[in-house]
Design a protein around this motif. Structure first.
Motif, PDB file in Angstrom:
ATOM      1  N   PRO A   7      -4.453  19.503  -1.129  1.00  0.00           N
ATOM      2  CA  PRO A   7      -3.271  19.126  -0.351  1.00  0.00           C
ATOM      3  C   PRO A   7      -3.514  17.933   0.556  1.00  0.00           C
ATOM      4  CG  PRO A   7      -3.588  21.506  -0.330  1.00  0.00           C
ATOM      5  CD  PRO A   7      -4.818  20.912  -0.939  1.00  0.00           C
ATOM      6  N   ALA A   8      -4.699  17.842   1.176  1.00  0.00           N
ATOM      7  CA  ALA A   8      -4.992  16.699   2.049  1.00  0.00           C
ATOM      8  C   ALA A   8      -5.017  15.407   1.244  1.00  0.00           C
ATOM      9  CB  ALA A   8      -6.331  16.906   2.760  1.00  0.00           C
ATOM     10  N   PHE A   9      -5.626  15.468   0.057  1.00  0.00           N
ATOM     11  CA  PHE A   9      -5.664  14.293  -0.808  1.00  0.00           C
ATOM     12  C   PHE A   9      -4.246  13.879  -1.212  1.00  0.00           C
ATOM     13  CE2 PHE A   9      -5.537  12.929  -5.275  1.00  0.00           C
ATOM     14  CZ  PHE A   9      -6.265  11.756  -5.192  1.00  0.00           C
ATOM     15  N   LEU A  10      -3.448  14.863  -1.587  1.00  0.00           N
ATOM     16  CA  LEU A  10      -2.072  14.583  -1.984  1.00  0.00           C
ATOM     17  C   LEU A  10      -1.281  14.015  -0.818  1.00  0.00           C
ATOM     18  CD1 LEU A  10      -0.052  14.807  -4.313  1.00  0.00           C
ATOM     19  CD2 LEU A  10       0.534  17.100  -3.493  1.00  0.00           C
ATOM     20  N   HIS A  11      -1.537  14.511   0.375  1.00  0.00           N
ATOM     21  CA  HIS A  11      -0.843  14.007   1.560  1.00  0.00           C
ATOM     22  C   HIS A  11      -1.137  12.533   1.790  1.00  0.00           C
ATOM     23  CE1 HIS A  11      -1.533  12.970   5.890  1.00  0.00           C
ATOM     24  NE2 HIS A  11      -0.242  13.218   5.929  1.00  0.00           N
ATOM     25  N   GLU A  12      -2.398  12.136   1.632  1.00  0.00           N
ATOM     26  CA  GLU A  12      -2.766  10.731   1.836  1.00  0.00           C
ATOM     27  C   GLU A  12      -2.055   9.818   0.839  1.00  0.00           C
ATOM     28  OE1 GLU A  12      -4.596  10.074   4.332  1.00  0.00           O
ATOM     29  OE2 GLU A  12      -5.532  11.999   4.793  1.00  0.00           O
ATOM     30  N   VAL A  13      -2.010  10.257  -0.428  1.00  0.00           N
ATOM     31  CA  VAL A  13      -1.375   9.445  -1.467  1.00  0.00           C
ATOM     32  C   VAL A  13       0.118   9.307  -1.212  1.00  0.00           C
ATOM     33  CG1 VAL A  13      -0.827   9.317  -3.933  1.00  0.00           C
ATOM     34  CG2 VAL A  13      -3.117  10.030  -3.198  1.00  0.00           C
ATOM     35  N   ILE A  14       0.782  10.415  -0.917  1.00  0.00           N
ATOM     36  CA  ILE A  14       2.238  10.392  -0.685  1.00  0.00           C
ATOM     37  C   ILE A  14       2.568   9.533   0.525  1.00  0.00           C
ATOM     38  CG2 ILE A  14       4.221  11.803  -0.003  1.00  0.00           C
ATOM     39  CD1 ILE A  14       3.071  14.032  -1.746  1.00  0.00           C
ATOM     40  N   LEU A  15       1.783   9.665   1.595  1.00  0.00           N
ATOM     41  CA  LEU A  15       2.044   8.879   2.801  1.00  0.00           C
ATOM     42  C   LEU A  15       1.860   7.393   2.534  1.00  0.00           C
ATOM     43  CD1 LEU A  15       2.700   8.661   5.782  1.00  0.00           C
ATOM     44  CD2 LEU A  15       0.291   9.148   6.309  1.00  0.00           C
ATOM     45  N   PHE A  16       0.808   7.037   1.799  1.00  0.00           N
ATOM     46  CA  PHE A  16       0.600   5.621   1.491  1.00  0.00           C
ATOM     47  C   PHE A  16       1.737   5.063   0.646  1.00  0.00           C
ATOM     48  CE2 PHE A  16      -0.810   2.655  -1.835  1.00  0.00           C
ATOM     49  CZ  PHE A  16      -0.963   1.529  -1.032  1.00  0.00           C
ATOM     50  N   LEU A  17       2.149   5.812  -0.397  1.00  0.00           N
ATOM     51  CA  LEU A  17       3.237   5.338  -1.250  1.00  0.00           C
ATOM     52  C   LEU A  17       4.533   5.191  -0.464  1.00  0.00           C
ATOM     53  CD1 LEU A  17       2.574   7.396  -4.520  1.00  0.00           C
ATOM     54  CD2 LEU A  17       2.119   4.972  -4.115  1.00  0.00           C
ATOM     55  N   LEU A 288      -3.296  -1.341  -4.719  1.00  0.00           N
ATOM     56  CA  LEU A 288      -4.634  -1.002  -4.257  1.00  0.00           C
ATOM     57  C   LEU A 288      -5.123  -1.969  -3.184  1.00  0.00           C
ATOM     58  CD1 LEU A 288      -6.186   0.010  -7.680  1.00  0.00           C
ATOM     59  CD2 LEU A 288      -5.691   1.511  -5.760  1.00  0.00           C
ATOM     60  N   MET A 289      -4.743  -3.253  -3.298  1.00  0.00           N
ATOM     61  CA  MET A 289      -5.106  -4.188  -2.235  1.00  0.00           C
ATOM     62  C   MET A 289      -4.370  -3.836  -0.950  1.00  0.00           C
ATOM     63  SD  MET A 289      -7.501  -6.109  -3.050  1.00  0.00           S
ATOM     64  CE  MET A 289      -7.409  -6.977  -1.491  1.00  0.00           C
ATOM     65  N   GLY A 290      -3.121  -3.381  -1.079  1.00  0.00           N
ATOM     66  CA  GLY A 290      -2.398  -2.922   0.113  1.00  0.00           C
ATOM     67  C   GLY A 290      -3.118  -1.762   0.765  1.00  0.00           C
ATOM     68  N   LEU A 291      -3.601  -0.838  -0.046  1.00  0.00           N
ATOM     69  CA  LEU A 291      -4.352   0.295   0.477  1.00  0.00           C
ATOM     70  C   LEU A 291      -5.648  -0.172   1.135  1.00  0.00           C
ATOM     71  CD1 LEU A 291      -4.565   3.304   0.804  1.00  0.00           C
ATOM     72  CD2 LEU A 291      -5.485   3.474  -1.499  1.00  0.00           C
ATOM     73  N   PHE A 292      -6.283  -1.186   0.545  1.00  0.00           N
ATOM     74  CA  PHE A 292      -7.508  -1.719   1.147  1.00  0.00           C
ATOM     75  C   PHE A 292      -7.227  -2.298   2.528  1.00  0.00           C
ATOM     76  CE2 PHE A 292     -10.131  -5.463   1.992  1.00  0.00           C
ATOM     77  CZ  PHE A 292     -11.385  -4.886   2.064  1.00  0.00           C
ATOM     78  N   PHE A 293      -6.192  -3.124   2.635  1.00  0.00           N
ATOM     79  CA  PHE A 293      -5.891  -3.722   3.934  1.00  0.00           C
ATOM     80  C   PHE A 293      -5.460  -2.668   4.948  1.00  0.00           C
ATOM     81  CE2 PHE A 293      -5.319  -7.714   1.435  1.00  0.00           C
ATOM     82  CZ  PHE A 293      -6.301  -8.426   2.090  1.00  0.00           C
ATOM     83  N   MET A 294      -4.799  -1.633   4.465  1.00  0.00           N
ATOM     84  CA  MET A 294      -4.430  -0.560   5.389  1.00  0.00           C
ATOM     85  C   MET A 294      -5.683   0.131   5.910  1.00  0.00           C
ATOM     86  SD  MET A 294      -1.722   2.555   4.809  1.00  0.00           S
ATOM     87  CE  MET A 294      -0.416   1.423   4.332  1.00  0.00           C
ATOM     88  N   SER A 295      -6.672   0.318   5.023  1.00  0.00           N
ATOM     89  CA  SER A 295      -7.922   0.945   5.464  1.00  0.00           C
ATOM     90  C   SER A 295      -8.681   0.047   6.431  1.00  0.00           C
ATOM     91  CB  SER A 295      -8.795   1.282   4.251  1.00  0.00           C
ATOM     92  OG  SER A 295      -9.348   0.114   3.682  1.00  0.00           O
ATOM     93  N   VAL A 296      -8.575  -1.279   6.231  1.00  0.00           N
ATOM     94  CA  VAL A 296      -9.177  -2.211   7.190  1.00  0.00           C
ATOM     95  C   VAL A 296      -8.520  -2.035   8.557  1.00  0.00           C
ATOM     96  CG1 VAL A 296      -9.452  -4.651   7.794  1.00  0.00           C
ATOM     97  CG2 VAL A 296      -9.874  -3.892   5.458  1.00  0.00           C
ATOM     98  N   GLY A 297      -7.193  -1.951   8.556  1.00  0.00           N
ATOM     99  CA  GLY A 297      -6.483  -1.726   9.813  1.00  0.00           C
ATOM    100  C   GLY A 297      -6.878  -0.422  10.469  1.00  0.00           C
ATOM    101  N   MET A 298      -7.133   0.600   9.651  1.00  0.00           N
ATOM    102  CA  MET A 298      -7.548   1.893  10.202  1.00  0.00           C
ATOM    103  C   MET A 298      -8.907   1.816  10.898  1.00  0.00           C
ATOM    104  SD  MET A 298      -6.508   4.523   7.166  1.00  0.00           S
ATOM    105  CE  MET A 298      -4.900   4.438   6.385  1.00  0.00           C
ATOM    106  N   GLY A 299      -9.726   0.858  10.464  1.00  0.00           N
ATOM    107  CA  GLY A 299     -11.047   0.729  11.065  1.00  0.00           C
ATOM    108  C   GLY A 299     -11.060  -0.071  12.353  1.00  0.00           C
ATOM    109  N   ILE A 300      -9.912  -0.627  12.767  1.00  0.00           N
ATOM    110  CA  ILE A 300      -9.841  -1.406  14.003  1.00  0.00           C
ATOM    111  C   ILE A 300      -9.542  -0.457  15.157  1.00  0.00           C
ATOM    112  CG2 ILE A 300      -8.631  -3.249  15.221  1.00  0.00           C
ATOM    113  CD1 ILE A 300      -8.073  -4.544  12.530  1.00  0.00           C
ATOM    114  N   ASP A 301     -10.532  -0.233  15.965  1.00  0.00           N
ATOM    115  CA  ASP A 301     -10.421   0.688  17.099  1.00  0.00           C
ATOM    116  C   ASP A 301      -9.954  -0.090  18.327  1.00  0.00           C
ATOM    117  OD1 ASP A 301     -10.635   2.600  19.030  1.00  0.00           O
ATOM    118  OD2 ASP A 301     -12.731   3.106  18.623  1.00  0.00           O
ATOM    119  N   VAL A 302      -8.727   0.164  18.726  1.00  0.00           N
ATOM    120  CA  VAL A 302      -8.170  -0.547  19.883  1.00  0.00           C
ATOM    121  C   VAL A 302      -8.972  -0.244  21.139  1.00  0.00           C
ATOM    122  CG1 VAL A 302      -6.100  -0.875  21.289  1.00  0.00           C
ATOM    123  CG2 VAL A 302      -5.892  -0.535  18.832  1.00  0.00           C
TER     124      VAL A 302
END
Length: 580
Positions: A7-17, A288-302
């Motif tokens: 379910p957690a995996f499915l949640h990540e995919v659905i949210l990204f889409l 997939l590149m969109g997902l990559f850039f989103m993951s880059v954004g996730m790694g930016i700790d304000v």
């Protein structure tokens, strides 16, 4: 993956889409760059943004990514497909045509930037190995960000676009030896670095030779067989299999998957299937590149940015300034105006996506301390985040500089260095298409052809014909053949519906291009005319006119009279099928 994780995996995919399919288009409607949008959204919904508040506000767990590692695996696929697409662009002919810019301008940029940045890193107390890695990895720019910006502005074909692409191309080539160097420097054995480098080089050469053998003996014939049966889903499956299969092969040999994806692209780049593969893989790469850039954004700790309110911004500015100044001088030396050189230097000043791979690898091998590694990842992420707005400022600055120096801001819009223009695209390369191609060649008129019959394509390419495998009813494929720079498109396709669909797509993509179409009969001719064809020639018309000419000759009608009558009838009939 067990049932608890599903379910957690499915949640990540659905949210990204949902974000990619709903939120990002809304941002684009407000003229927000999609790369910037993915980075910003990743910061907001990631574990350092709203995701850190899921314990106190449980409902936020449905709208956020609380664990970055859940998306990291999928994000890596984005980089793999990016490298595959880069490999498709690296045909031998293209590299040779751009050799001065790729191996001159590109090599100087990487070498000088790595020397300066690595020297500064060493001066700040980093080890020699760490400084080498940081110097080279920060000399690279973001291919995904810059090419997205150039494509949106339709500047890939300008001298600035070609010079920028050449720098990125050399950087992408340099990633492969850099990954080898990092793996060698990280080995703790007692052998010398020279010995380890030699072993790694031999392993790399053996792997490349094996992949080339597999490609020539298996991959190309496999694509040919799939193309013969014309099953689009099988073609897509073989494309994905080639990309991931070769990537897995290089990983098994101790090299990177990214290198394998690059080699997979190179295998196909010289074949007749190149453009069809590009069109097939494009949607996957974009997502997939969109997902990559989103993951880059996730790694930016304000909070980390706030903890270093001075050092972090100064480091970002420092990287942008060092690379920008070096690039401005090099661009000017290689023929660009000062204004366009300034624009290019600002556009390429950021860090690149491969920093996340190389620095992550260096962290795992103990070459870089965790504190330095995570800090530099923040620097790269922030530099990528501010690139789109900086590029807009760079363009205005470049226009101002050129205007002040007496050079027009549009002076760079000359012909591309290695791309065809002023050509004719022939869709359908059967007997009629080949006849047209031969006539064009005799007159020295450049042309490109596209054909769906894989056997015919293979036979004609063996004779040197400029024909590519693909379906001309897909306008995105014609754009790969530079439809925007073509003077005309000739449709000789047998399939009636496909021809009408092609005319509609071409007219939508390039309203001004001249379209000459062959029709089976007058009903088909009318459909093509309604779709937007400029000139339509029904087959029955020419057959009828030739038969009539034969009858005139039998009846003794003078030749000039018969010719005039046939020409008048041809003109009258064709006029009916011209757009009004």
């Amino acid at each position: 993956m067990d049932a608890h994780d599903a379910p957690a995996f499915l949640h990540e995919v659905i949210l990204f889409l949902a974000l990619a399919g709903v939120l990002i288009p809304l941002l684009q409607r407000r003229s927000i760059n999609p790369v910037l949008g993915f980075l910003a959204v990743g910061m907001i919904v990631g574990p350092f943004g709203l995701g850190q508040h899921t314990d106190s506000v449980p409902w936020l767990s449905y709208l956020t990514f609380s664990r970055q590692e859940d998306v990291a695996v999928f994000a890596e696929f984005g980089v793999i497909f990016l490298m595959f697409m880069i490999g498709l662009e690296m045909s031998v002919d293209r590299l040779w045509a751009m050799r001065r810019l790729v191996f001159g301008l590109g090599a100087l940029q990487v070498g000088l930037s790595a020397l300066v940045i690595g020297g500064i890193a060493y001066a700040f107390g980093n080890t020699f190995e760490s400084s080498v890695v940081l110097g080279f990895v920060l000399s690279f720019s973001s291919t995904a960000v810059v090419m997205q910006l150039l494509t949106q502005r339709r500047e890939v074909g300008t001298p600035l676009g070609q010079a920028t692409f050449s720098v990125l191309l050399f950087q992408d080539l340099a990633v492969v030896p850099l990954l080898v160097v990092v793996s060698v420097l990280g080995q703790k054995s007692g052998e010398s670095v020279t010995t380890l480098m030699g072993v790694a080089a031999l392993k790399g050469i053996a792997t490349v030779a094996l992949i080339y053998f597999i490609g020539s003996r298996i991959v190309r014939p496999l694509f040919h067989q799939i193309a013969v049966i014309r099953q689009s889903e099988s073609f897509m499956a073989v494309t994905l299999l080639t990309t991931l299969g070769v990537a897995a092969l290089t990983q098994a040999a101790g090299l990177s998957m990214e290198m394998g994806a690059l080699l997979a692209g190179l295998l196909i780049a010289e074949t007749e299937f190149r453009h069809e593969v590009e069109v097939t893989i494009e949607p996957f790469k974009g997502l997939l590149m969109g997902l990559f850039f989103m993951s880059v954004g996730m790694g930016i700790d304000v909070s980390a940015i706030l903890a270093e309110p001075l050092l972090l911004p100064l480091s970002v500015i420092g990287v942008l300034a060092i690379k920008g100044l070096i690039l401005i001088v090099l661009f000017r030396l290689f023929g660009l105006s000062w204004g366009r050189a300034a624009e290019g230097g600002i556009m390429l000043g950021q860090g690149g996506e491969f920093a996340f791979i190389v620095i992550g690898m260096a962290l795992g091998l103990g070459l870089i301390s965790p504190t330095v590694g995570h800090f530099m990842l923040l620097v790269v992420g922030l530099s990528m985040l501010i690139t789109p707005p900086l590029t807009l400022l760079g363009r205005k600055l470049g226009d101002g500089i050129d205007a002040r120096l007496g050079r027009p801001a549009t002076a760079e819009a000359s012909a591309p260095l290695d791309q065809i223009s002023g050509h004719v695209i022939v869709a359908g390369y059967g007997r009629v298409g080949q006849l047209i191609g031969e006539l064009l060649s005799e007159q020295g008129i450049p042309h490109l052809a596209v054909e769906t019959d894989a056997k015919r394509v293979k036979k004609l390419r063996a004779r040197g014909a400029p024909v590519h495998f693909g379906d001309a009813s897909r306008p995105e494929l014609l754009r790969k053949l530079h439809l925007e720079r073509a003077v005309a498109v000739v449709l000789t396709m047998d399939h009636t519906a496909a021809a009408v669909h092609a005319v509609k797509g071409i007219r939508a993509s390039s309203p001004g291009v001249r379209i000459a179409a062959r029709a089976r009969d007058e009903a088909h001719a009318q459909a093509l005319r309604d779709a937007g064809a400029t000139v339509v020639i029904p087959e029955t018309l020419e057959s009828g006119l030739q038969l009539a000419g034969s009858v005139f000759d039998t009846l003794g009608v003078p030749g000039d009279v018969a010719t005039r009558l046939l020409e008048q009838e041809r003109a009258r009939r064709i006029a009916v099928f011209r757009p009004g």
